[in-house]
Design a protein around this motif. Sequence first.
Motif, PDB file in Angstrom:
ATOM      1  N   UNK A 181       0.843  -1.199   0.000  1.00  0.00           N
ATOM      2  CA  UNK A 181       0.000   0.000   0.000  1.00  0.00           C
ATOM      3  C   UNK A 181       0.880   1.252   0.000  1.00  0.00           C
ATOM      4  N   UNK A 182       1.936   1.199   0.791  1.00  0.00           N
ATOM      5  CA  UNK A 182       2.870   2.346   0.828  1.00  0.00           C
ATOM      6  C   UNK A 182       3.471   2.583  -0.551  1.00  0.00           C
ATOM      7  N   UNK A 183       3.876   1.482  -1.161  1.00  0.00           N
ATOM      8  CA  UNK A 183       4.468   1.584  -2.492  1.00  0.00           C
ATOM      9  C   UNK A 183       3.480   2.187  -3.487  1.00  0.00           C
ATOM     10  N   UNK A 184       2.225   1.790  -3.360  1.00  0.00           N
ATOM     11  CA  UNK A 184       1.216   2.290  -4.319  1.00  0.00           C
ATOM     12  C   UNK A 184       0.923   3.767  -4.050  1.00  0.00           C
ATOM     13  N   UNK A 185       0.976   4.140  -2.770  1.00  0.00           N
ATOM     14  CA  UNK A 185       0.778   5.558  -2.443  1.00  0.00           C
ATOM     15  C   UNK A 185       1.930   6.387  -3.040  1.00  0.00           C
ATOM     16  N   UNK A 186       3.145   5.820  -2.920  1.00  0.00           N
ATOM     17  CA  UNK A 186       4.318   6.514  -3.465  1.00  0.00           C
ATOM     18  C   UNK A 186       4.214   6.658  -4.976  1.00  0.00           C
ATOM     19  N   UNK A 187       3.616   5.666  -5.600  1.00  0.00           N
ATOM     20  CA  UNK A 187       3.424   5.724  -7.062  1.00  0.00           C
ATOM     21  C   UNK A 187       2.671   6.990  -7.442  1.00  0.00           C
TER      22      UNK A 187
END
Lengths: 371, 589
Positions: free
Chosen positions: B504-510
Amino acid sequence: MKEKLGKLVENLDYTLLSAVVILCFYGLLVLYSSTRSGLGSIPEDPFFYVKRQFLWMVVGFIGLAILVFIDYHHFVKYSSLLYFLTVFLLIIVMFFGRTTYGARRWLSLGPFDFQPSEFAKVALIIFLADFLAKNKLKLDNFLYFLWPFAYTGVLMFLVFIQPDLGTSLVYLAILIILLFVVGVKLKYLATVFLIALSSFPILWFFLLKEYQKRRIILFLNPQLDPLGGGYNIIQSKIAIGSGGFLGKGLLGGLQSQLKFLPAQHTDFIFSVVGEELGFVGAILLLGLYTVVLWRGIKIASEARDLLGALLATGAVSFLFFHIMVNMGMAMGVLPATGLPLPFLSYGGSFMVSNLLVIGILLNVEVHKIKW
Amino acid sequence: MKESSTVPEEVKQRINWLLIFIIVSFCFLAINLWYLQVIKGEEFKERAVKNCIRSLVEEAPRGHIYDRKGEVLVTNRPVVVVSIIPEEVENLEELSKRLGGIIDLPEEVIREKVEKHSAEPFKPVEILEDCPLALTIEIEERKTELKGVVLEVKPRRNYLNQELAAHSLGYVGEIDQEELQKLGNPQLQGGDIVGKAGLEKYYDSFLRGKKGQKEVEVDALGREVATLFSQKPVAGNDLLLTMDKDLQTYAENLLEGKRGSIILSHPYSGEILVLANKPSFDPNWFTEEISYADWEKISLDPDYPLINRAVQSIYSPGSTFKIVTALAALEEGVTDSQRKIYCSGNFKLADQVFTCWKRGGHGNLNLIGALAHSCNVYFYTLGKELGVQKMGRYMDKLGLGEKVGIDLPAEATGVIPSPEWKQREFKEIWFPGDDVNLSIGQGYLLLTPLQMHSIICAVATAGDIYRPHLVKEIISPEGEVFEKTEPEISKKVNISANTFQLIQKGLRATILEGTGWQANTKELSLAGKTGTAQNPQGESHAWFVGFAPLEKPEVCITVFVENGGEGGEVAAPLAREMLEKYFNLPEPE
């Protein structure tokens, strides 16, 4: 006078009279069945037609009663007058008649319509009987033999142009039968027949109306146009056939109650008899007619003189021709000429003329003895 | 007193001849009567009954379909159908000519239709549906000469918004032989109208209702005079959808001129608010008799407007699939939040070189960075280390390869490659290069947009995949709720919460700093992943999957544009617009 009247009443042919009365009530019953649910625009009273028919019946019986008691030798004195009166009335119709279903046949008399061509039948019987009885011997001369054709032809023509082929054929039938009975040479009749046959093409191409030609064609092959003219004949056959042996019961005819039958209260009333009362009811009806005609023939052959015999024969031939053509048409074995069925079909003038010829029969019968 | 008769003997004799003639004639009549009534009686009886009893089927109105707010999407409108009852026709040629003259149809067409159905002579054969009023009146007036023609009022399906949500709603049509056998319902007969696609098909047994039947006695003019037997039709059940008409309309407008799909759903219930597909079609075409030429035009259209792309079409998922690779790698301990991999722009495997989309390379990246920037090299590495077996296990866990279970017919299950699958399909062994391709969602892998959507839902809920559905309630004609779709977890994904959190963090960073920046809106904490799937058909497919808000996911979204180009350029902005609409956010300046 009173004594004579009593004797006359005593000597009436009650067999004939009963048969006629039964026929009349039989007719009212069938008429009720075929008209109680109304026919198109007619008011909702289920007895509307029955009441009117009954009224005419009463009128007819009064006429019959009067006719019975005047010795026929008296009224034939006015036969020529009667004839010309008829011609006059038919000409009046030509110009002032009321038109229904494309035919100009009726004279309006207040609330009732009067059909001169029906009374012409009675008049013609009296006129021809008188004429033939007086001129029996001259008829051996072929040219003289053609005279009655001329008289009858005038009436036939006047009715034919109304147009009413059926009725004009009734006149012809009365004439032919009377000529036969009076004893004209058969080869004369045959000659006339051949002339008629050879003139048929002229009739076909110049005189017959389109609808009359169609009727003849459709008689020969009703399937040709099952929805149009042939429809009547097919539906009528279905109605009669489906009645079976015992019939579906009064008021129970699918065809008649649902008005698949055309003119089911007039020309096709026999189909209602066939469907609702079955073979038994139809044969009973035929039996009643047989009684009437048999008594008529009996009266003719026992008549006091030739005039009486011819009057009675005229009456018989009139009724016989109507019965034969009407039933034959309903069963699809004779062409549809649109002739009503005596004592049953709805129609005031016709009812009265039926009862008047019965009056003539009874008259001849009670006067076979000179009182 | 009595005088003897003076009638000549000769006359009396002729009178006797007349009597004989009368007797013979009457015998002739009597014989005819016997023949008609006794011998042929039964036959005529049958004809008389057929003459006047008419058996009519009354079609049941299908249930209505409403959107989630109760707005009508599909209803019925009454149409006048001109039919011919073959049995009642006495001269077909004549009738065809007359009727054809009124309704302007060649008489041969009418004749053929009637003749084709001569096996069931009592059943009305439809000649013209939706007869205009003026012609209806003329036919009614000329009833006597049109024996056998009947006018029936029948309900016809009416899709009020034409193309809107056409793929979900589906369409109806006359039942065919195959369906007749398959459905095996004795209530169904040839000529019946059944659902052919979409919800109309999936919920057909609920929507259909029960036909009524009526036996009536008719008179010579075809007027009904009595009802012998009557069974009123029962209307079908209504459907209340989870779909939101406004959002659906908005989504379809976003896709205008493109080929693609948008899916928007509630991850914690499975309710689908938007299932948009373009190009689309008007289901009303199918309720009328569609001509062969028209049918050909629609079905052979190279853009396949009839296909529900979101559910029935399979595509390479491209980089959106990196979510799955990341999940597997974290769970299998192949990587963690710290592990960094260097991207030079190239990845060598034996003598093969796999490139990153960023030619210059990304440099050193951890997992979050790799997701955000969609670094191919990072995932190539994970894929190579994981191998197909381990990746396959996680695809299984996510339910890929099975139907997601949406309430629509003909759902596709995708292509989930494995060594066995490759052996079976291509008679070839699985190469290490195939692992590498799979890790970035390329190669043999093909998924439906709905399957991709299911994956993003699992990420949003940290493991619970709710069965996606379009129907919220089935409502009886009396207005009672007949059946309610309860949220149902169709797949519980057995993956640790920490792993999901990291993803989820990675997708937010995206969204914030990576390839999905064009989907970003200040007011919304969106998490998502872009994808640009190369494919043999041409231009890349553009993908975007995401959910929002990050803290407490309310909606999941999937945007797919067939041959649309870059996911970040094409799909992400569409997702942003859609979400702005959903969350009612002001348009950015």
